[in-house]
Design an enzyme around this catalytic site. Structure first.
Site, PDB file in Angstrom:
ATOM      1  N   THR A   1      15.513   8.821 -28.200  1.00 20.40           N
ATOM      2  CA  THR A   1      14.328   9.138 -28.678  1.00 20.40           C
ATOM      3  C   THR A   1      13.176   8.141 -29.073  1.00 20.40           C
ATOM      4  O   THR A   1      13.467   6.770 -28.829  1.00 20.40           O
ATOM      5  CB  THR A   1      14.406  10.325 -29.629  1.00 20.40           C
ATOM      6  OG1 THR A   1      13.233  10.844 -30.008  1.00 20.40           O
ATOM      7  CG2 THR A   1      15.131   9.669 -30.893  1.00 20.40           C
TER       8      THR A   1
ATOM      9  N   LYS B   1      12.597   4.712 -25.631  1.00 18.86           N
ATOM     10  CA  LYS B   1      12.630   5.263 -24.133  1.00 18.86           C
ATOM     11  C   LYS B   1      12.162   3.929 -23.507  1.00 18.86           C
ATOM     12  O   LYS B   1      12.592   3.841 -22.237  1.00 18.86           O
ATOM     13  CB  LYS B   1      11.857   6.536 -23.998  1.00 18.86           C
ATOM     14  CG  LYS B   1      12.347   7.504 -24.696  1.00 18.86           C
ATOM     15  CD  LYS B   1      11.377   8.801 -24.556  1.00 18.86           C
ATOM     16  CE  LYS B   1      11.980   9.942 -25.353  1.00 18.86           C
ATOM     17  NZ  LYS B   1      11.111  11.317 -25.306  1.00 18.86           N
TER      18      LYS B   1
ATOM     19  N   GLY C   1      -2.107  12.615 -27.096  1.00 18.61           N
ATOM     20  CA  GLY C   1      -1.086  11.502 -27.260  1.00 18.61           C
ATOM     21  C   GLY C   1      -0.877  10.808 -26.289  1.00 18.61           C
ATOM     22  O   GLY C   1      -1.024  11.246 -25.185  1.00 18.61           O
TER      23      GLY C   1
ATOM     24  N   THR D   1      -6.613   5.682 -29.370  1.00 18.24           N
ATOM     25  CA  THR D   1      -7.085   4.482 -28.961  1.00 18.24           C
ATOM     26  C   THR D   1      -6.851   4.479 -27.415  1.00 18.24           C
ATOM     27  O   THR D   1      -5.992   4.059 -26.716  1.00 18.24           O
ATOM     28  CB  THR D   1      -6.139   3.345 -29.642  1.00 18.24           C
ATOM     29  OG1 THR D   1      -6.135   3.478 -30.956  1.00 18.24           O
ATOM     30  CG2 THR D   1      -6.828   1.881 -29.149  1.00 18.24           C
TER      31      THR D   1
END
Length: 301
Positions: free
Chosen positions: A82, A86, A149, A175
């Site tokens: 997790t 990754k 995200g 961003t």
């Protein structure tokens, strides 16, 4: 590639073929990891399959992953990964499945013997986890998807959107420059990608068929959605703890369709169990429906 017992890919695993190998240790790796439900889910699966396997959790950061893997003994079979591991797992894997290659992210590592010692086979089960979880809630098509995200899970969400038939995806991030790498996933999926500042998510979502948040649990975006938009826009939030998320609370209050990431966790874990048992993410387990019920009961009971 054939399964561990020489079967053709996708051929179901027979109950007799599910044996007790010397490699009987597994774990979920990441940071933070104390909240992870994976140990309970996987333990239930192996109990249902009659396998005396151990599945632990290990707090681990990116710089530690390579050394940790190299130090594991022959009793280790594989790992779930997790955040934030990754991308690093992708770099360390000797072999990659199609979903891992397309997303640039690995959430499952299988350790397999080889003439030179052993190999790390990397898989991405997050894409299947999202798609199968959405299908369970009746969401099987979406022409346009808005994703919140820009991390590794966002790449999997883009591939999942493509499997739902999406022709366009908008990714809203704090961003935008940091999300430019997602273009590779969009190109692989054949969807048009637009990246906007997080504040642009409200307008983007109002023109979408599905809102998919890949933000960590506990994130508060400050975004406020009109109840009229919520009423016609399903929200799939990969977070599941704490629940509801700040975003999910808006959907609950307005009576919108809200789905938590617990479904993704269960469905991607089912594919991981297939991999750990047979080496094949497409080979159904013996009494797979019963195995899945046991996994769900472990966290929902």
């Amino acid at each position: 590639m054939a399964g561990l017992d020489g079967r053709a890919p996708g051929v179901p695993v027979s109950a007799a073929a599910v044996s007790q190998p010397a490699q009987n240790r597994l774990a979920v790796l990441g940071s933070p990891i104390a909240h992870s439900q994976s140990p309970a889910i996987h333990a239930a699966a192996y109990a249902a399959l009659g396998l005396d396997w151990d599945y632990d959790r290990v707090e681990l950061t990116e710089p530690e992953l390579a050394g940790f893997l190299a130090a594991r003994g022959p009793e280790w079979r594989g790992f779930s990964l997790t955040m934030p591991l990754k991308t690093e797992a992708f770099a360390l894997a000797d072999e990659l499945d199609q979903a891992a290659r397309a997303t640039g992210a690995v959430n499952t590592l299988l350790l397999t013997p080889s003439p030179g010692g052993r190999r790390l086979r990397g898989f991405n089960t997050d894409v299947a986890g999202i798609v199968n979880s959405l299908a369970q809630h009746g969401v099987q098509r979406a022409g346009s998807v808005c994703i919140l995200g820009g991390g590794a899970t966002a790449g999997s969400a883009i591939l999942a959107a493509a499997e739902l038939g999406a022709h366009s995806v908008t990714v809203a991030v704090r961003t935008p420059a940091k999300a430019a790498g997602l273009q590779r996933q969009a190109d692989a999926a054949g969807v048009a990608l637009r990246i906007v500042p997080l504040g642009g998510a409200v307008a983007a979502a109002s023109a979408s068929d599905l809102l998919l948040s890949t933000l960590p649990g506990g994130s508060d975006t400050g975004l406020v959605f009109d109840p009229g938009v919520i009423g016609g826009l399903p929200l799939y939030d990969v977070a599941y703890a704490p629940w509801p998320s700040a975003l999910g609370a808006q959907w609950q209050a307005a009576g919108g369709q809200l789905m938590s990431g617990l479904g993704m966790l269960l469905h991607q874990a089912l594919v991981q169990v297939r991999i750990f048992v047979s080496g094949d993410p497409h080979a159904p387990l013996p009494d797979e429906a019963g195995v899945f019920r046991a996994m769900a009961d472990a966290v929902e009971g």
